[in-house]
Design a protein around this motif. Structure first.
Motif, PDB file in Angstrom:
ATOM      1  N   PRO B   7       0.832  -1.202   0.000  1.00  0.00           N
ATOM      2  CA  PRO B   7       0.000   0.000   0.000  1.00  0.00           C
ATOM      3  C   PRO B   7       0.868   1.254   0.000  1.00  0.00           C
ATOM      4  CG  PRO B   7       0.049  -0.978   2.183  1.00  0.00           C
ATOM      5  CD  PRO B   7       0.805  -1.905   1.280  1.00  0.00           C
ATOM      6  N   HIS B   8       0.320   2.327  -0.561  1.00  0.00           N
ATOM      7  CA  HIS B   8       1.075   3.582  -0.543  1.00  0.00           C
ATOM      8  C   HIS B   8       1.156   4.099   0.889  1.00  0.00           C
ATOM      9  CE1 HIS B   8       1.279   7.962  -0.445  1.00  0.00           C
ATOM     10  NE2 HIS B   8       2.152   7.807  -1.416  1.00  0.00           N
ATOM     11  N   ILE B   9       2.344   4.479   1.308  1.00  0.00           N
ATOM     12  CA  ILE B   9       2.530   5.029   2.658  1.00  0.00           C
ATOM     13  C   ILE B   9       2.856   6.513   2.538  1.00  0.00           C
ATOM     14  CG2 ILE B   9       3.883   4.896   4.777  1.00  0.00           C
ATOM     15  CD1 ILE B   9       4.421   1.954   4.155  1.00  0.00           C
ATOM     16  N   SER B  10       1.980   7.348   3.114  1.00  0.00           N
ATOM     17  CA  SER B  10       2.244   8.788   3.093  1.00  0.00           C
ATOM     18  C   SER B  10       3.375   9.102   4.063  1.00  0.00           C
ATOM     19  CB  SER B  10       0.991   9.562   3.500  1.00  0.00           C
ATOM     20  OG  SER B  10      -0.094   9.197   2.689  1.00  0.00           O
ATOM     21  N   SER B  11       4.222  10.051   3.685  1.00  0.00           N
ATOM     22  CA  SER B  11       5.348  10.376   4.562  1.00  0.00           C
ATOM     23  C   SER B  11       4.904  11.307   5.687  1.00  0.00           C
ATOM     24  CB  SER B  11       6.459  11.054   3.755  1.00  0.00           C
ATOM     25  OG  SER B  11       6.032  12.336   3.358  1.00  0.00           O
ATOM     26  N   TYR B  12       5.669  11.321   6.797  1.00  0.00           N
ATOM     27  CA  TYR B  12       5.360  12.218   7.912  1.00  0.00           C
ATOM     28  C   TYR B  12       5.415  13.675   7.454  1.00  0.00           C
ATOM     29  CZ  TYR B  12       6.143   8.091  10.854  1.00  0.00           C
ATOM     30  OH  TYR B  12       6.076   6.856  11.422  1.00  0.00           O
ATOM     31  N   ASN B  13       6.403  13.961   6.601  1.00  0.00           N
ATOM     32  CA  ASN B  13       6.567  15.344   6.148  1.00  0.00           C
ATOM     33  C   ASN B  13       5.359  15.822   5.345  1.00  0.00           C
ATOM     34  OD1 ASN B  13       8.978  15.759   7.386  1.00  0.00           O
ATOM     35  ND2 ASN B  13      10.216  15.211   5.578  1.00  0.00           N
ATOM     36  N   LYS B  64      -6.191  10.228  -2.673  1.00  0.00           N
ATOM     37  CA  LYS B  64      -5.316  10.396  -3.837  1.00  0.00           C
ATOM     38  C   LYS B  64      -4.684   9.065  -4.254  1.00  0.00           C
ATOM     39  CE  LYS B  64      -1.475  13.163  -5.523  1.00  0.00           C
ATOM     40  NZ  LYS B  64      -0.352  14.030  -5.165  1.00  0.00           N
ATOM     41  N   TYR B  65      -4.456   8.197  -3.256  1.00  0.00           N
ATOM     42  CA  TYR B  65      -3.722   6.962  -3.535  1.00  0.00           C
ATOM     43  C   TYR B  65      -4.629   5.731  -3.548  1.00  0.00           C
ATOM     44  CZ  TYR B  65      -0.361  10.416  -2.062  1.00  0.00           C
ATOM     45  OH  TYR B  65       0.340  11.577  -1.934  1.00  0.00           O
ATOM     46  N   GLU B  66      -5.965   5.960  -3.523  1.00  0.00           N
ATOM     47  CA  GLU B  66      -6.884   4.820  -3.519  1.00  0.00           C
ATOM     48  C   GLU B  66      -7.212   4.385  -4.948  1.00  0.00           C
ATOM     49  OE1 GLU B  66      -7.439   3.216  -0.979  1.00  0.00           O
ATOM     50  OE2 GLU B  66      -7.081   4.588   0.683  1.00  0.00           O
ATOM     51  N   SER B  67      -7.999   3.286  -5.038  1.00  0.00           N
ATOM     52  CA  SER B  67      -8.368   2.764  -6.354  1.00  0.00           C
ATOM     53  C   SER B  67      -9.314   3.721  -7.070  1.00  0.00           C
ATOM     54  CB  SER B  67      -9.052   1.407  -6.193  1.00  0.00           C
ATOM     55  OG  SER B  67     -10.225   1.566  -5.439  1.00  0.00           O
TER      56      SER B  67
END
Lengths: 204, 95
Positions: B7-13, B64-67
């Motif tokens: 899965p896409h992992i959003s960064s802390y920043n 943004k990163y979903e199907s």
């Protein structure tokens, strides 16, 4: 479940996420109905709404907005942490979120009790003596912020359950649906407040 | 599904940047409401709230990163939501 190798637990993160979104849609329409009532009465009684809204404490409203936005970030970060397998960090970030939720509720308590001191609550003699539009404004204010505060409390309980399950190791890097979906619920609470805040506190 | 395994992992920043954007927009709304534009300020407040809402949905709620499927049903529901509000309110105004 080593004794029952055939009874594997069923995991469908994508399915449970879609289920959570469907639930979020029903919540949006619940508040959507109230926003529509608000729009109609604000149009009909704009002067009264303006006058009544000046009684609200815009500073507390702004503070609670900041608190909720920060808590939304800490929840999103805790999901990032569990995805990276760092459950300690995820727990820490969720504890910050719970603290933010508590700050929100304490602010709300002071805000409401201050109004109750002046007998500004639905059905009080003071409110009954106001103009029709102002009565409607206070009715909507208590209904909308009250229903929202109820969602904050439900979110708070969900986040605590997630913290407990992270501690017991039932939520892991590979199984974090409950964590992710509780996060979505918390963002919904934030999303609704984003619209409530300017409509109730910032009428000029 | 390859996506399920990674899965896409959003960064802390990224989360920090999103929070800063949301805070700046909040202070703009508060500042604009102090300027007393009357009816105009309602529009500005609602536009800023919509931008903030879209930001929360896109980044914090990870859309943004979903199907494509999930993106489409969310977009569809918001379209129905807008139609219900606009049509009902127009009906009220034209009575």
């Amino acid at each position: 479940m080593s004794t029952h190798p055939t009874h594997n637990e069923h995991h469908d993160p994508e399915g449970s996420k879609i289920g959570m979104w469907l639930f979020i849609f029903t919540e949006l329409f619940l508040f959507g109905g109230l926003f529509l009532v608000y729009a109609v009465f604000r149009n009909k009684y704009s002067a009264e709404f303006h006058h009544a809204a000046e009684e609200l404490n815009a500073f507390i409203g702004t503070m609670n907005t900041v608190v909720l936005l920060v808590s939304s970030m800490t929840v999103a970060m805790s999901v990032t942490a569990i995805q990276k397998g760092n459950s300690k960090k995820a727990i820490g970030l969720l504890i910050l979120t719970v603290l933010a939720a508590l700050i929100f509720m304490v602010n709300k308590y002071f805000e409401w009790s201050h109004k109750f001191e002046f007998n500004l609550y639905p059905g009080s003699d003071v409110v009954k003596g106001l103009d029709h539009g102002e009565i409607l404004f206070y009715g909507l204010y208590y209904m909308m912020t009250g229903l929202h505060a109820l969602h904050v409390l439900i979110g708070l309980v969900l986040l605590i359950i997630v913290i407990v399950r992270l501690k017991s190791g039932r939520i892991t890097k590979d199984h974090y649906s409950l964590h992710e979906n509780s996060g979505l619920y918390w963002h919904l609470v934030d999303l609704i407040w984003i619209f409530l805040f300017p409509l109730l506190y910032l009428i000029t | 599904m390859k996506n399920d395994k990674h899965p896409h992992i959003s960064s802390y920043n990224q989360h920090i940047t999103v929070l800063l954007v949301l805070l700046i927009l909040t202070f703009i709304t508060v500042a604009v409401s102090g300027l007393h534009f009357s009816t105009f300020s309602v529009g500005v407040a609602l536009i800023i709230a919509s931008v903030k809402g879209a930001t929360v949905l896109t980044y914090f709620m990870h859309l943004k990163y979903e199907s494509l499927f999930l993106k489409l049903i969310v977009a569809g529901v918001f379209l129905v939501y807008a139609l219900v509000i606009v049509l009902t309110f127009t009906d009220y105004l034209l009575r």
